[in-house]
Motif scaffolding. Structure first.
Motif, PDB file in Angstrom:
ATOM      1  N   ALA A 127      14.603  -7.187  58.423  1.00 46.51           N
ATOM      2  CA  ALA A 127      13.289  -6.938  59.110  1.00 46.51           C
ATOM      3  C   ALA A 127      12.162  -5.647  58.568  1.00 46.51           C
ATOM      4  O   ALA A 127      11.271  -6.095  58.380  1.00 46.51           O
ATOM      5  CB  ALA A 127      13.614  -6.267  60.387  1.00 46.51           C
ATOM      6  N   PRO A 128      12.807  -4.657  58.211  1.00 50.97           N
ATOM      7  CA  PRO A 128      11.933  -3.899  57.300  1.00 50.97           C
ATOM      8  C   PRO A 128      11.523  -4.303  55.972  1.00 50.97           C
ATOM      9  O   PRO A 128      10.654  -3.981  55.686  1.00 50.97           O
ATOM     10  CB  PRO A 128      12.914  -2.423  57.092  1.00 50.97           C
ATOM     11  N   ALA A 129      12.282  -5.215  55.288  1.00 50.33           N
ATOM     12  CA  ALA A 129      12.103  -5.624  54.005  1.00 50.33           C
ATOM     13  C   ALA A 129      10.816  -6.690  54.229  1.00 50.33           C
ATOM     14  O   ALA A 129       9.988  -6.788  53.371  1.00 50.33           O
ATOM     15  CB  ALA A 129      13.191  -6.568  53.521  1.00 50.33           C
ATOM     16  N   TRP A 130      10.826  -7.293  55.414  1.00 54.02           N
ATOM     17  CA  TRP A 130       9.817  -8.250  55.610  1.00 54.02           C
ATOM     18  C   TRP A 130       8.380  -7.429  55.787  1.00 54.02           C
ATOM     19  O   TRP A 130       7.527  -7.895  55.343  1.00 54.02           O
ATOM     20  CB  TRP A 130       9.927  -9.093  56.815  1.00 54.02           C
ATOM     21  N   PHE A 131       8.439  -6.492  56.644  1.00 51.55           N
ATOM     22  CA  PHE A 131       7.224  -5.572  56.657  1.00 51.55           C
ATOM     23  C   PHE A 131       6.801  -4.929  55.534  1.00 51.55           C
ATOM     24  O   PHE A 131       5.764  -4.622  55.379  1.00 51.55           O
ATOM     25  CB  PHE A 131       7.431  -4.594  57.943  1.00 51.55           C
ATOM     26  N   ALA A 132       7.828  -4.666  54.675  1.00 59.36           N
ATOM     27  CA  ALA A 132       7.385  -3.956  53.361  1.00 59.36           C
ATOM     28  C   ALA A 132       6.709  -4.966  52.579  1.00 59.36           C
ATOM     29  O   ALA A 132       5.697  -4.625  51.733  1.00 59.36           O
ATOM     30  CB  ALA A 132       8.947  -3.336  52.734  1.00 59.36           C
ATOM     31  N   PHE A 133       7.401  -6.057  52.648  1.00 53.68           N
ATOM     32  CA  PHE A 133       6.612  -7.245  51.699  1.00 53.68           C
ATOM     33  C   PHE A 133       5.132  -7.557  52.059  1.00 53.68           C
ATOM     34  O   PHE A 133       4.169  -7.472  51.427  1.00 53.68           O
ATOM     35  CB  PHE A 133       7.344  -8.495  51.939  1.00 53.68           C
ATOM     36  N   ILE A 134       4.905  -7.486  53.541  1.00 51.15           N
ATOM     37  CA  ILE A 134       3.361  -7.996  53.981  1.00 51.15           C
ATOM     38  C   ILE A 134       2.445  -6.845  53.817  1.00 51.15           C
ATOM     39  O   ILE A 134       1.312  -6.663  53.542  1.00 51.15           O
ATOM     40  CB  ILE A 134       3.423  -8.421  55.373  1.00 51.15           C
ATOM     41  N   THR A 135       3.247  -5.457  53.837  1.00 49.10           N
ATOM     42  CA  THR A 135       2.424  -4.269  53.272  1.00 49.10           C
ATOM     43  C   THR A 135       1.927  -4.364  52.025  1.00 49.10           C
ATOM     44  O   THR A 135       0.820  -4.111  51.576  1.00 49.10           O
ATOM     45  CB  THR A 135       3.209  -2.992  53.769  1.00 49.10           C
ATOM     46  N   VAL A 136       2.735  -4.628  50.936  1.00 47.26           N
ATOM     47  CA  VAL A 136       2.572  -4.916  49.756  1.00 47.26           C
ATOM     48  C   VAL A 136       1.306  -5.844  49.446  1.00 47.26           C
ATOM     49  O   VAL A 136       0.551  -5.700  48.719  1.00 47.26           O
ATOM     50  CB  VAL A 136       3.883  -5.197  48.869  1.00 47.26           C
ATOM     51  N   GLU A 137       1.710  -7.190  50.208  1.00 50.03           N
ATOM     52  CA  GLU A 137       0.761  -8.038  49.969  1.00 50.03           C
ATOM     53  C   GLU A 137      -0.634  -7.862  50.330  1.00 50.03           C
ATOM     54  O   GLU A 137      -1.604  -8.373  49.701  1.00 50.03           O
ATOM     55  CB  GLU A 137       1.203  -9.277  50.629  1.00 50.03           C
ATOM     56  N   ARG A 138      -0.755  -7.005  51.464  1.00 45.57           N
ATOM     57  CA  ARG A 138      -2.057  -6.593  52.066  1.00 45.57           C
ATOM     58  C   ARG A 138      -2.877  -5.457  50.940  1.00 45.57           C
ATOM     59  O   ARG A 138      -3.988  -5.544  50.608  1.00 45.57           O
ATOM     60  CB  ARG A 138      -2.019  -6.076  53.473  1.00 45.57           C
ATOM     61  N   THR A 139      -1.990  -4.909  50.542  1.00 47.63           N
ATOM     62  CA  THR A 139      -2.363  -3.714  49.467  1.00 47.63           C
ATOM     63  C   THR A 139      -2.978  -4.528  48.148  1.00 47.63           C
ATOM     64  O   THR A 139      -3.957  -4.100  47.879  1.00 47.63           O
ATOM     65  CB  THR A 139      -1.372  -2.747  49.179  1.00 47.63           C
ATOM     66  N   VAL A 140      -2.088  -5.575  47.778  1.00 45.56           N
ATOM     67  CA  VAL A 140      -2.476  -6.226  46.569  1.00 45.56           C
ATOM     68  C   VAL A 140      -3.856  -7.199  46.757  1.00 45.56           C
ATOM     69  O   VAL A 140      -4.611  -7.088  45.908  1.00 45.56           O
ATOM     70  CB  VAL A 140      -1.360  -7.020  46.048  1.00 45.56           C
ATOM     71  N   ARG A 141      -3.910  -7.679  47.949  1.00 47.54           N
ATOM     72  CA  ARG A 141      -4.758  -8.579  48.381  1.00 47.54           C
ATOM     73  C   ARG A 141      -5.968  -7.730  48.801  1.00 47.54           C
ATOM     74  O   ARG A 141      -7.189  -8.308  48.315  1.00 47.54           O
ATOM     75  CB  ARG A 141      -4.425  -9.638  49.636  1.00 47.54           C
ATOM     76  N   GLY A 142      -6.085  -6.745  49.156  1.00 51.33           N
ATOM     77  CA  GLY A 142      -7.424  -5.905  49.642  1.00 51.33           C
ATOM     78  C   GLY A 142      -7.791  -6.626  51.109  1.00 51.33           C
ATOM     79  O   GLY A 142      -7.207  -7.142  51.676  1.00 51.33           O
ATOM     80  N   ASN A 143      -8.722  -6.018  51.496  1.00 53.10           N
ATOM     81  CA  ASN A 143      -9.535  -6.300  52.817  1.00 53.10           C
ATOM     82  C   ASN A 143      -9.883  -7.661  52.798  1.00 53.10           C
ATOM     83  O   ASN A 143     -10.363  -8.217  51.679  1.00 53.10           O
ATOM     84  CB  ASN A 143     -10.909  -5.375  52.887  1.00 53.10           C
ATOM     85  N   PRO A 144      -9.945  -8.260  53.881  1.00 55.37           N
ATOM     86  CA  PRO A 144     -10.174  -9.642  54.017  1.00 55.37           C
ATOM     87  C   PRO A 144     -11.584  -9.844  54.033  1.00 55.37           C
ATOM     88  O   PRO A 144     -12.530  -8.880  54.517  1.00 55.37           O
ATOM     89  CB  PRO A 144      -9.412 -10.010  55.428  1.00 55.37           C
ATOM     90  N   ARG A 145     -12.119 -10.983  53.578  1.00 55.62           N
ATOM     91  CA  ARG A 145     -13.642 -11.214  53.531  1.00 55.62           C
ATOM     92  C   ARG A 145     -14.226 -11.431  55.047  1.00 55.62           C
ATOM     93  O   ARG A 145     -15.368 -10.894  55.181  1.00 55.62           O
ATOM     94  CB  ARG A 145     -14.007 -12.348  52.663  1.00 55.62           C
ATOM     95  N   HIS A 146     -13.301 -12.038  55.685  1.00 59.97           N
ATOM     96  CA  HIS A 146     -13.947 -12.284  57.082  1.00 59.97           C
ATOM     97  C   HIS A 146     -13.043 -11.637  58.060  1.00 59.97           C
ATOM     98  O   HIS A 146     -11.689 -11.749  58.219  1.00 59.97           O
ATOM     99  CB  HIS A 146     -14.135 -13.779  57.389  1.00 59.97           C
ATOM    100  N   VAL A 147     -13.317 -10.634  58.770  1.00 58.64           N
ATOM    101  CA  VAL A 147     -12.522 -10.011  60.038  1.00 58.64           C
ATOM    102  C   VAL A 147     -12.648 -10.594  60.966  1.00 58.64           C
ATOM    103  O   VAL A 147     -13.606 -10.965  61.776  1.00 58.64           O
ATOM    104  CB  VAL A 147     -12.879  -8.553  60.250  1.00 58.64           C
ATOM    105  N   GLU A 148     -11.207 -11.139  61.709  1.00 56.95           N
ATOM    106  CA  GLU A 148     -11.199 -11.773  62.982  1.00 56.95           C
ATOM    107  C   GLU A 148     -11.121 -10.704  63.908  1.00 56.95           C
ATOM    108  O   GLU A 148     -10.204 -10.002  64.254  1.00 56.95           O
ATOM    109  CB  GLU A 148     -10.417 -12.770  63.101  1.00 56.95           C
ATOM    110  N   MET A 149     -12.011 -10.532  64.957  1.00 56.83           N
ATOM    111  CA  MET A 149     -11.703  -9.560  66.066  1.00 56.83           C
ATOM    112  C   MET A 149     -11.466 -10.120  67.293  1.00 56.83           C
ATOM    113  O   MET A 149     -11.240 -11.397  67.479  1.00 56.83           O
ATOM    114  CB  MET A 149     -13.211  -8.994  66.257  1.00 56.83           C
ATOM    115  N   GLU A 150     -10.637  -9.234  68.294  1.00 54.33           N
ATOM    116  CA  GLU A 150     -10.248  -9.915  69.359  1.00 54.33           C
ATOM    117  C   GLU A 150     -11.316  -9.985  70.438  1.00 54.33           C
ATOM    118  O   GLU A 150     -12.022  -9.261  70.394  1.00 54.33           O
ATOM    119  CB  GLU A 150      -9.040  -9.099  69.955  1.00 54.33           C
TER     120      GLU A 150
END
Length: 217
Positions: free
Chosen positions: A194-217
């Protein structure tokens, strides 16, 4: 109240009871906002700020109680305990004082001081103290960073997967706690995965940067 009961369990030397209170507090934290809004508490108590109350309660249940848990149940060598516990308390209170805790697409800015998940995981996995030291220092540094950490409920991207992983993490934590000191291998795997999954998506988001289009609730 759950945080106070958890502290009492820690002081009395009952780790299983303390973790149960931690998990109960996590569940309450997930549902208190929708309940307050449905009950229109803001209208009934206009002089009260629910956001401030939420931060105060979160600091107790997510930081103070887990720090006491790690100190009492020897997550760190004796010479490191005071230093690391003070470091956690200090960096966490600075994180809670941030004026912008989240991005526009609902990712946390910095590690969101969820020591209520870290402390029981250390304990239940019986991780070596040197591992606990390294992970703790890294998370404290990330607390004051701009690295983005997912909010499982609010981030739209992979929401179902994130909720499933979080739920499995809590279920495995509770089950392994009730079975403690017996170690159940499938539960131990979940506590690592579980923590390994969240570490993975954190690294992915950091590498990817901010999304071009933000989807708001």
């Amino acid at each position: 109240l759950l945080g106070a009961a958890g502290l009492e369990a820690v002081v009395r030397g009952h780790p299983r009871t303390a973790i149960v209170y931690l998990i109960a507090a996590m569940i309450v934290d997930g549902i208190d906002g929708p309940i307050a809004r449905a009950a229109k508490v803001q209208d009934a108590l206009p002089g009260m700020d629910g956001n401030i109350l939420d931060l105060v309660v979160d600091y107790l249940t997510c930081v103070v109680l887990p720090v006491a848990f790690m100190a009492y149940f020897h997550a760190f060598p004796s010479g490191w305990t005071v230093i690391l516990c003070a470091l956690i308390l200090f960096t966490a209170v600075l994180w809670f004082a941030r004026t912008e805790l989240m991005t526009e697409d609902h990712w946390f800015r910095g590690f969101p001081a969820i020591w209520n998940l870290v402390a029981p995981t250390f304990f239940l996995l019986r991780s070596p103290q040197w591992v606990n030291i390294v992970v703790t220092i890294a998370l404290c540094a990330l607390t004051l960073s701009e690295v983005k950490f997912v909010h499982p409920m609010q981030v739209r991207e992979r929401r179902v997967m994130n909720i499933v992983v979080t739920s499995l993490w809590l279920i495995a934590m509770l089950w392994q706690t009730l079975a403690w000191p017996t170690e159940i291998l499938p539960l131990q795997i979940v506590l690592l995965a579980a923590p390994a999954w969240f570490a993975f998506i954190t690294v992915e988001r950091t590498v990817r940067g901010n999304p071009r289009h933000v989807e708001m609730e």
